[in-house]
Design a protein around this motif. Structure first.
Motif, PDB file in Angstrom:
ATOM      1  N   ARG A 181       0.848  -1.181   0.000  1.00  0.00           N
ATOM      2  CA  ARG A 181       0.000   0.000   0.000  1.00  0.00           C
ATOM      3  C   ARG A 181       0.880   1.227   0.000  1.00  0.00           C
ATOM      4  O   ARG A 181       1.877   1.297   0.733  1.00  0.00           O
ATOM      5  N   SER A 182       0.522   2.199  -0.803  1.00  0.00           N
ATOM      6  CA  SER A 182       1.332   3.407  -0.895  1.00  0.00           C
ATOM      7  C   SER A 182       1.251   4.193   0.401  1.00  0.00           C
ATOM      8  O   SER A 182       0.252   4.171   1.119  1.00  0.00           O
ATOM      9  N   GLY A 183       2.344   4.874   0.711  1.00  0.00           N
ATOM     10  CA  GLY A 183       2.415   5.698   1.905  1.00  0.00           C
ATOM     11  C   GLY A 183       2.804   4.950   3.161  1.00  0.00           C
ATOM     12  O   GLY A 183       3.146   5.578   4.169  1.00  0.00           O
ATOM     13  N   GLU A 184       2.772   3.615   3.139  1.00  0.00           N
ATOM     14  CA  GLU A 184       3.104   2.821   4.309  1.00  0.00           C
ATOM     15  C   GLU A 184       4.548   2.336   4.231  1.00  0.00           C
ATOM     16  O   GLU A 184       5.127   2.229   3.149  1.00  0.00           O
ATOM     17  N   LEU A 185       5.122   2.017   5.402  1.00  0.00           N
ATOM     18  CA  LEU A 185       6.451   1.427   5.454  1.00  0.00           C
ATOM     19  C   LEU A 185       6.331  -0.081   5.286  1.00  0.00           C
ATOM     20  O   LEU A 185       5.447  -0.722   5.870  1.00  0.00           O
ATOM     21  N   HIS A 186       7.220  -0.660   4.490  1.00  0.00           N
ATOM     22  CA  HIS A 186       7.214  -2.104   4.249  1.00  0.00           C
ATOM     23  C   HIS A 186       8.608  -2.664   4.509  1.00  0.00           C
ATOM     24  O   HIS A 186       9.606  -2.118   4.029  1.00  0.00           O
ATOM     25  N   TYR A 187       8.653  -3.759   5.289  1.00  0.00           N
ATOM     26  CA  TYR A 187       9.913  -4.367   5.691  1.00  0.00           C
ATOM     27  C   TYR A 187      10.072  -5.704   4.981  1.00  0.00           C
ATOM     28  O   TYR A 187       9.240  -6.597   5.124  1.00  0.00           O
ATOM     29  N   PHE A 188      11.144  -5.845   4.222  1.00  0.00           N
ATOM     30  CA  PHE A 188      11.475  -7.093   3.535  1.00  0.00           C
ATOM     31  C   PHE A 188      12.604  -7.746   4.328  1.00  0.00           C
ATOM     32  O   PHE A 188      13.707  -7.201   4.437  1.00  0.00           O
ATOM     33  N   ASP A 189      12.330  -8.927   4.861  1.00  0.00           N
ATOM     34  CA  ASP A 189      13.193  -9.524   5.877  1.00  0.00           C
ATOM     35  C   ASP A 189      14.021 -10.670   5.315  1.00  0.00           C
ATOM     36  O   ASP A 189      13.589 -11.414   4.436  1.00  0.00           O
ATOM     37  N   HIS A 190      15.228 -10.799   5.848  1.00  0.00           N
ATOM     38  CA  HIS A 190      16.137 -11.909   5.582  1.00  0.00           C
ATOM     39  C   HIS A 190      17.044 -12.024   6.803  1.00  0.00           C
ATOM     40  O   HIS A 190      17.353 -11.007   7.436  1.00  0.00           O
ATOM     41  N   PRO A 191      17.476 -13.240   7.183  1.00  0.00           N
ATOM     42  CA  PRO A 191      18.340 -13.352   8.364  1.00  0.00           C
ATOM     43  C   PRO A 191      19.615 -12.532   8.280  1.00  0.00           C
ATOM     44  O   PRO A 191      20.127 -12.068   9.296  1.00  0.00           O
ATOM     45  N   ARG A 192      20.161 -12.352   7.092  1.00  0.00           N
ATOM     46  CA  ARG A 192      21.429 -11.645   6.934  1.00  0.00           C
ATOM     47  C   ARG A 192      21.292 -10.162   6.589  1.00  0.00           C
ATOM     48  O   ARG A 192      22.186  -9.380   6.880  1.00  0.00           O
ATOM     49  N   PHE A 193      20.228  -9.789   5.927  1.00  0.00           N
ATOM     50  CA  PHE A 193      20.043  -8.384   5.588  1.00  0.00           C
ATOM     51  C   PHE A 193      18.570  -8.130   5.313  1.00  0.00           C
ATOM     52  O   PHE A 193      17.763  -9.054   5.236  1.00  0.00           O
ATOM     53  N   GLY A 194      18.203  -6.867   5.181  1.00  0.00           N
ATOM     54  CA  GLY A 194      16.794  -6.534   4.986  1.00  0.00           C
ATOM     55  C   GLY A 194      16.645  -5.222   4.238  1.00  0.00           C
ATOM     56  O   GLY A 194      17.625  -4.520   3.955  1.00  0.00           O
ATOM     57  N   MET A 195      15.407  -4.874   3.934  1.00  0.00           N
ATOM     58  CA  MET A 195      15.115  -3.637   3.222  1.00  0.00           C
ATOM     59  C   MET A 195      13.835  -3.023   3.763  1.00  0.00           C
ATOM     60  O   MET A 195      12.848  -3.715   3.982  1.00  0.00           O
ATOM     61  N   ILE A 196      13.851  -1.712   3.981  1.00  0.00           N
ATOM     62  CA  ILE A 196      12.674  -0.938   4.333  1.00  0.00           C
ATOM     63  C   ILE A 196      12.342  -0.051   3.144  1.00  0.00           C
ATOM     64  O   ILE A 196      13.225   0.624   2.602  1.00  0.00           O
TER      65      ILE A 196
END
Length: 237
Positions: A181-196
């Motif tokens: 959804r636009s405007g919201e923060l989204h967290y893409f998870d991995h044990p070694r690294f991630g992305m917001i």
């Protein structure tokens, strides 16, 4: 007696002609304005991962490539317009994380078949981590982010080939296609690294007075104007 002839159609004929024109205009397709979004991502490594040392390596003979920008697909935003500076700074100041990549850009969203991939490639100066891959914003019935990223040792950066042989460089992949959804923060998870990530709809400011001459200028490569208030993209919810 001379008879006068009118060059104007009778009221009934004029009404019929106008009706036909209105019907024709209504049948023409309506061209929707392009959906423009600002996309910002913060990619970071996790130095306290709980994966018990599990490693993923690229198959032999496969090289990671990020591709290159195609003209007009992305416009980089100035650092002063970033929205996630607070999150990026907090991660950088933490002993458990390290920011690998922080960028924001503006683009037109399109369907999966034509969506452009934003190339990611970053080597942390003086560090031992690098990240590369691509991020795609896809607009269909809903809005999606397609993420395909690789974190590796810095010595493996620069188009190195990864294999399962002894001494190969470990690579960790974060790959996901997620509805967002636009405007919201989204967290893409991995044990070694991630992305917001945050995707914000962009509405161009109202046109200024164009009574005077318009100076000729090349399209800027970096946008520095203030961001307008986001518009609500109901079609992507």
């Amino acid at each position: 007696r001379l008879q006068t002839m009118s060059i104007f159609p009778a009221p009934s004929e004029l009404k019929a002609a106008v009706s036909m024109l209105l019907l024709f205009a209504a049948s023409l397709p309506v061209l929707a304005a392009p959906a423009i979004y600002d996309v910002e991502v913060v990619i970071f490594s996790n130095s306290t991962s709980g994966d018990n040392g599990e490693q993923w390596t690229r198959p032999a003979g496969v090289s990671i490539g990020t591709g290159a920008f195609r003209n007009g697909e992305f416009t980089e935003l100035a650092r002063s317009l970033y929205r996630l500076n607070g999150i990026s700074n907090a991660l950088q100041q933490s002993s458990g994380y390290r920011v690998l990549f922080h960028r924001a850009w503006r683009q037109v969203a399109s369907g999966r078949d034509t969506a452009a991939a934003y190339p990611v490639q970053s080597l942390v100066t003086g560090g031992d981590r690098s990240v590369e891959g691509s991020i795609r914003l896809v607009l269909g019935r809903y809005l999606h982010l397609d993420v395909d990223l690789f974190q590796m040792s810095a010595r493996g950066a620069g188009g190195a080939v990864y294999s399962d042989d002894a001494g190969s460089v470990p690579v960790y992949e974060l790959k996901e296609q997620r509805r967002i959804r636009s405007g919201e923060l989204h967290y893409f998870d991995h044990p070694r690294f991630g992305m917001i990530a945050q995707v914000t709809p962009y509405a161009a400011p109202e046109a200024a007075d164009t009574a005077g001459p318009v100076p000729e200028a090349a399209a800027p490569t970096v946008i520095t104007e203030p961001l307008p208030a986001p518009v609500d993209d109901q079609l992507t919810r």
